[in-house]
Scaffold this motif. Structure first.
Motif, mmCIF file in Angstrom:
data_model
loop_
_atom_site.group_PDB
_atom_site.id
_atom_site.type_symbol
_atom_site.label_atom_id
_atom_site.label_comp_id
_atom_site.label_asym_id
_atom_site.label_seq_id
_atom_site.Cartn_x
_atom_site.Cartn_y
_atom_site.Cartn_z
ATOM 1 N N ASP A 160 0.820 -1.214 0.000
ATOM 2 C CA ASP A 160 0.000 0.000 0.000
ATOM 3 C C ASP A 160 0.853 1.264 0.000
ATOM 4 O OD1 ASP A 160 -2.629 -1.353 2.145
ATOM 5 O OD2 ASP A 160 -2.317 -1.466 -0.022
ATOM 6 N N ALA A 161 2.031 1.161 0.587
ATOM 7 C CA ALA A 161 2.886 2.347 0.735
ATOM 8 C C ALA A 161 3.371 2.919 -0.598
ATOM 9 C CB ALA A 161 4.086 2.007 1.610
ATOM 10 N N VAL A 162 3.290 2.127 -1.676
ATOM 11 C CA VAL A 162 3.799 2.613 -2.955
ATOM 12 C C VAL A 162 2.691 2.947 -3.943
ATOM 13 C CG1 VAL A 162 5.850 1.187 -2.608
ATOM 14 C CG2 VAL A 162 4.033 0.362 -4.108
ATOM 15 N N LYS A 163 1.449 2.803 -3.521
ATOM 16 C CA LYS A 163 0.321 3.094 -4.413
ATOM 17 C C LYS A 163 0.364 4.528 -4.897
ATOM 18 C CE LYS A 163 -3.202 -0.268 -3.055
ATOM 19 N NZ LYS A 163 -4.485 -0.503 -2.374
ATOM 20 N N GLY A 164 0.185 4.683 -6.196
ATOM 21 C CA GLY A 164 0.186 6.013 -6.787
ATOM 22 C C GLY A 164 1.576 6.573 -7.044
ATOM 23 N N ARG A 165 2.610 5.858 -6.603
ATOM 24 C CA ARG A 165 3.986 6.351 -6.782
ATOM 25 C C ARG A 165 4.813 5.430 -7.681
ATOM 26 N NH1 ARG A 165 7.379 6.647 -2.612
ATOM 27 N NH2 ARG A 165 6.409 4.962 -1.392
ATOM 28 N N PHE A 166 4.582 4.120 -7.592
ATOM 29 C CA PHE A 166 5.369 3.146 -8.348
ATOM 30 C C PHE A 166 4.505 2.546 -9.455
ATOM 31 C CE2 PHE A 166 8.554 1.718 -4.833
ATOM 32 C CZ PHE A 166 8.862 3.046 -4.588
ATOM 33 N N THR A 167 5.122 2.333 -10.608
ATOM 34 C CA THR A 167 4.427 1.734 -11.739
ATOM 35 C C THR A 167 5.287 0.618 -12.321
ATOM 36 O OG1 THR A 167 3.392 3.858 -12.300
ATOM 37 C CG2 THR A 167 3.390 2.153 -13.993
ATOM 38 N N ILE A 168 4.675 -0.537 -12.488
ATOM 39 C CA ILE A 168 5.385 -1.677 -13.058
ATOM 40 C C ILE A 168 4.934 -1.874 -14.506
ATOM 41 C CG2 ILE A 168 3.680 -3.396 -12.297
ATOM 42 C CD1 ILE A 168 6.050 -5.284 -11.696
ATOM 43 N N SER A 169 5.869 -2.280 -15.344
ATOM 44 C CA SER A 169 5.542 -2.548 -16.752
ATOM 45 C C SER A 169 6.463 -3.649 -17.262
ATOM 46 C CB SER A 169 5.687 -1.278 -17.595
ATOM 47 O OG SER A 169 7.012 -0.798 -17.560
ATOM 48 N N ARG A 170 6.101 -4.203 -18.399
ATOM 49 C CA ARG A 170 6.923 -5.271 -18.957
ATOM 50 C C ARG A 170 6.986 -5.153 -20.469
ATOM 51 N NH1 ARG A 170 4.572 -10.685 -16.989
ATOM 52 N NH2 ARG A 170 5.919 -11.644 -18.550
ATOM 53 N N ASP A 171 8.066 -5.656 -21.026
ATOM 54 C CA ASP A 171 8.251 -5.722 -22.479
ATOM 55 C C ASP A 171 8.743 -7.136 -22.772
ATOM 56 O OD1 ASP A 171 9.167 -5.633 -25.115
ATOM 57 O OD2 ASP A 171 9.828 -3.555 -24.944
ATOM 58 N N ASN A 172 7.816 -8.009 -23.141
ATOM 59 C CA ASN A 172 8.174 -9.416 -23.335
ATOM 60 C C ASN A 172 9.184 -9.598 -24.457
ATOM 61 O OD1 ASN A 172 6.471 -10.103 -21.273
ATOM 62 N ND2 ASN A 172 4.885 -10.981 -22.579
ATOM 63 N N ALA A 173 9.062 -8.792 -25.492
ATOM 64 C CA ALA A 173 9.979 -8.925 -26.624
ATOM 65 C C ALA A 173 11.425 -8.673 -26.200
ATOM 66 C CB ALA A 173 9.570 -7.972 -27.734
ATOM 67 N N LYS A 174 11.598 -7.760 -25.271
ATOM 68 C CA LYS A 174 12.945 -7.434 -24.768
ATOM 69 C C LYS A 174 13.296 -8.236 -23.521
ATOM 70 C CE LYS A 174 13.022 -2.704 -26.536
ATOM 71 N NZ LYS A 174 13.159 -1.257 -26.185
ATOM 72 N N ARG A 175 12.337 -9.016 -23.021
ATOM 73 C CA ARG A 175 12.543 -9.794 -21.786
ATOM 74 C C ARG A 175 12.895 -8.868 -20.627
ATOM 75 N NH1 ARG A 175 16.324 -14.360 -24.430
ATOM 76 N NH2 ARG A 175 14.722 -15.601 -25.456
ATOM 77 N N MET A 176 12.152 -7.778 -20.525
ATOM 78 C CA MET A 176 12.430 -6.783 -19.501
ATOM 79 C C MET A 176 11.180 -6.450 -18.706
ATOM 80 S SD MET A 176 15.658 -5.941 -19.775
ATOM 81 C CE MET A 176 15.717 -4.378 -18.895
ATOM 82 N N VAL A 177 11.396 -6.180 -17.434
ATOM 83 C CA VAL A 177 10.347 -5.658 -16.570
ATOM 84 C C VAL A 177 10.915 -4.423 -15.892
ATOM 85 C CG1 VAL A 177 8.922 -6.083 -14.535
ATOM 86 C CG2 VAL A 177 9.264 -7.893 -16.225
ATOM 87 N N TYR A 178 10.086 -3.401 -15.756
ATOM 88 C CA TYR A 178 10.535 -2.132 -15.210
ATOM 89 C C TYR A 178 9.718 -1.748 -13.986
ATOM 90 C CZ TYR A 178 12.354 -1.976 -19.976
ATOM 91 O OH TYR A 178 12.977 -2.282 -21.151
ATOM 92 N N LEU A 179 10.353 -0.994 -13.110
ATOM 93 C CA LEU A 179 9.640 -0.410 -11.982
ATOM 94 C C LEU A 179 9.986 1.076 -11.952
ATOM 95 C CD1 LEU A 179 7.781 -1.068 -9.552
ATOM 96 C CD2 LEU A 179 9.866 -1.115 -8.144
ATOM 97 N N GLN A 180 9.027 1.891 -12.333
ATOM 98 C CA GLN A 180 9.197 3.339 -12.276
ATOM 99 C C GLN A 180 8.798 3.802 -10.891
ATOM 100 O OE1 GLN A 180 10.407 5.563 -14.647
ATOM 101 N NE2 GLN A 180 10.294 7.045 -12.967
ATOM 102 N N MET A 181 9.735 4.426 -10.201
ATOM 103 C CA MET A 181 9.492 4.850 -8.819
ATOM 104 C C MET A 181 9.569 6.371 -8.757
ATOM 105 S SD MET A 181 11.649 1.960 -6.728
ATOM 106 C CE MET A 181 13.237 2.677 -7.141
ATOM 107 N N ASN A 182 8.462 6.983 -8.408
ATOM 108 C CA ASN A 182 8.390 8.440 -8.301
ATOM 109 C C ASN A 182 8.106 8.844 -6.862
ATOM 110 O OD1 ASN A 182 8.673 8.622 -11.141
ATOM 111 N ND2 ASN A 182 6.447 8.489 -11.421
ATOM 112 N N SER A 183 8.346 10.104 -6.573
ATOM 113 C CA SER A 183 8.086 10.657 -5.234
ATOM 114 C C SER A 183 8.697 9.768 -4.157
ATOM 115 C CB SER A 183 6.563 10.802 -5.002
ATOM 116 O OG SER A 183 5.985 11.613 -6.000
ATOM 117 N N LEU A 184 9.939 9.432 -4.338
ATOM 118 C CA LEU A 184 10.593 8.502 -3.425
ATOM 119 C C LEU A 184 10.711 9.076 -2.027
ATOM 120 C CD1 LEU A 184 13.200 7.062 -5.902
ATOM 121 C CD2 LEU A 184 11.619 5.697 -4.532
#
Length: 123
Positions: A62-86
């Motif tokens: 719950d502590a990261v709601k609205g601040r962190f966003t997860i995404s993936r790119d299967n073609a690149k075999r990558m997963v990302y975590l965008q962390m804002n307002s740290l």
């Protein structure tokens, strides 16, 4: 077997942003749920965010709601975590875990892990 490698950590001031990356090699990502967990100083490992094999994100902390966003790119075999307002409490080592199946907040359900990447939020 799957190989997982995290990157993108570093030192950032409160309010800043970081983008973590998780590279998964050897097998296609299509059937895997991928999750980010973290472990702060003196704390247990906790789930942060997960993305299903279908690309559906789930916030595990719950502590990261609205601040962190997860995404993936299967073609690149990558997963990302965008962390804002740290915040200082986001400090810790961040790990990427994989499993075949649905997202879960239980780290023991994940089969493969990387070595983690260190995130320090401090002024």
């Amino acid at each position: 077997q799957l190989q997982v490698a995290e990157s993108g950590g570093g030192l950032v001031q409160p309010g800043g942003s970081l983008r973590l990356s998780c590279a998964v090699s050897q097998f296609p990502l299509d059937f895997y749920a991928i999750a980010w967990f973290r472990q702060g100083p003196g704390k247990e490992r906790e789930g942060v965010s997960c993305i299903s094999s279908r690309g559906e994100p789930t916030t595990l902390a719950d502590a990261v709601k609205g601040r962190f966003t997860i995404s993936r790119d299967n073609a690149k075999r990558m997963v990302y975590l965008q962390m804002n307002s740290l915040k200082t409490e986001d400090t810790g080592r961040y790990y990427c875990g994989t499993r075949i199946g649905d997202c879960s907040g239980h780290n023991y359900l994940y089969d493969y892990w990387g070595q983690g990447t260190e995130v320090t939020v401090s002024s």
